[in-house]
Design a protein around this motif. Structure first.
Motif, mmCIF file in Angstrom:
data_model
loop_
_atom_site.group_PDB
_atom_site.id
_atom_site.type_symbol
_atom_site.label_atom_id
_atom_site.label_comp_id
_atom_site.label_asym_id
_atom_site.label_seq_id
_atom_site.Cartn_x
_atom_site.Cartn_y
_atom_site.Cartn_z
ATOM 1 N N ARG A 97 0.937 -1.186 -0.049
ATOM 2 C CA ARG A 97 -0.052 -0.057 -0.134
ATOM 3 C C ARG A 97 1.002 1.204 0.071
ATOM 4 N NH1 ARG A 97 -2.997 0.848 4.287
ATOM 5 N NH2 ARG A 97 -4.841 1.864 3.159
ATOM 6 N N PRO A 105 0.111 -3.821 -10.616
ATOM 7 C CA PRO A 105 -1.483 -3.939 -10.338
ATOM 8 C C PRO A 105 -1.818 -4.523 -8.983
ATOM 9 C CG PRO A 105 -0.903 -5.420 -11.996
ATOM 10 C CD PRO A 105 0.255 -4.630 -11.889
ATOM 11 N N ASN A 108 -0.315 -3.662 -6.334
ATOM 12 C CA ASN A 108 -0.115 -2.593 -5.413
ATOM 13 C C ASN A 108 -1.256 -1.866 -5.262
ATOM 14 O OD1 ASN A 108 2.508 -3.769 -4.360
ATOM 15 N ND2 ASN A 108 3.485 -2.388 -5.979
ATOM 16 N N ASP A 109 -1.628 -1.240 -4.083
ATOM 17 C CA ASP A 109 -2.737 -0.421 -3.865
ATOM 18 C C ASP A 109 -1.834 1.214 -3.720
ATOM 19 O OD1 ASP A 109 -5.049 0.757 -3.046
ATOM 20 O OD2 ASP A 109 -5.179 -0.060 -1.271
ATOM 21 N N VAL A 110 -2.251 1.789 -4.754
ATOM 22 C CA VAL A 110 -1.218 3.054 -4.779
ATOM 23 C C VAL A 110 -2.171 4.367 -4.526
ATOM 24 C CG1 VAL A 110 0.200 4.419 -6.207
ATOM 25 C CG2 VAL A 110 0.139 2.004 -6.468
ATOM 26 N N HIS A 111 -1.908 5.155 -3.900
ATOM 27 C CA HIS A 111 -2.724 6.402 -3.476
ATOM 28 C C HIS A 111 -1.840 7.809 -3.638
ATOM 29 C CE1 HIS A 111 -5.482 3.806 -1.272
ATOM 30 N NE2 HIS A 111 -4.258 3.016 -0.969
ATOM 31 N N GLY A 135 -5.508 4.560 -12.038
ATOM 32 C CA GLY A 135 -5.704 3.670 -10.950
ATOM 33 C C GLY A 135 -5.175 4.002 -9.531
ATOM 34 N N ILE A 136 -4.708 5.219 -9.434
ATOM 35 C CA ILE A 136 -4.086 5.679 -8.318
ATOM 36 C C ILE A 136 -5.232 6.408 -7.323
ATOM 37 C CG2 ILE A 136 -2.612 7.374 -7.174
ATOM 38 C CD1 ILE A 136 -0.792 6.969 -9.864
ATOM 39 N N ALA A 137 -5.399 6.062 -6.425
ATOM 40 C CA ALA A 137 -6.852 6.493 -5.608
ATOM 41 C C ALA A 137 -6.155 7.601 -4.675
ATOM 42 C CB ALA A 137 -7.078 5.320 -4.683
ATOM 43 N N GLU A 164 -2.392 5.817 8.171
ATOM 44 C CA GLU A 164 -3.027 4.864 7.290
ATOM 45 C C GLU A 164 -2.179 3.780 7.090
ATOM 46 O OE1 GLU A 164 -6.103 5.299 6.373
ATOM 47 O OE2 GLU A 164 -6.302 7.330 7.124
ATOM 48 N N LEU A 199 0.542 3.238 5.251
ATOM 49 C CA LEU A 199 0.998 3.273 3.897
ATOM 50 C C LEU A 199 2.441 3.490 3.819
ATOM 51 C CD1 LEU A 199 -1.676 5.869 2.755
ATOM 52 C CD2 LEU A 199 -1.724 3.321 2.125
#
Length: 123
Positions: free
Chosen positions: A2, A31, A33-36, A68-70, A104, A106
């Motif tokens: 994350r 894909p 990974n959860d990227v922010h 796709g980056i949140a 969070e 991260l």
């Protein structure tokens, strides 16, 4: 993993800038990974652009979301965490990003070595 992208990483990603290293590119593009990105980075880019301190696209949010980056909002919990954050770094935007990463859980994607002095994971 994350990830939370530091503002310079956001800008380099958007510009396909060669300053963004291969490791960061791989992590962002993976894909699995959860990227922010942070609302703090959007504010920093807007403020510094309006002051003429940097050139950036007017809309940084849409292309990031399209990739796709949140987004991560800056919440009262993040703000409250600033009280206990040591003064390793004087930049208020970087301090807010460090708090977000901490609260969070991260991993902060950055090239700023000073951010590694905080109780957060960096890459």
């Amino acid at each position: 993993m994350r990830l939370l992208l530091d503002t310079h990483v956001v800008l380099w990603w958007l510009a396909d800038d060669p300053q963004l290293g291969a490791r960061h590119r791989e992590l962002i593009a993976d894909p699995g990974n959860d990227v922010h990105f942070s609302a703090v980075s959007v504010a920093e880019i807007a403020i510094k652009s309006s002051l003429g301190k940097l050139t950036a696209p007017a809309d940084v949010v849409t292309p990031l979301v399209d990739d796709g980056i949140a987004p991560v909002p800056f919440t009262p919990e993040h703000a409250a965490a600033l009280r206990g954050l040591p003064w390793h770094h004087r930049d208020p935007f970087d301090r807010m990003l460090a708090c977000q990463a901490q609260v969070e859980d991260l991993v902060l994607a950055t090239v700023d070595a000073r951010l590694g002095e905080y109780d957060i994971r960096t890459v």
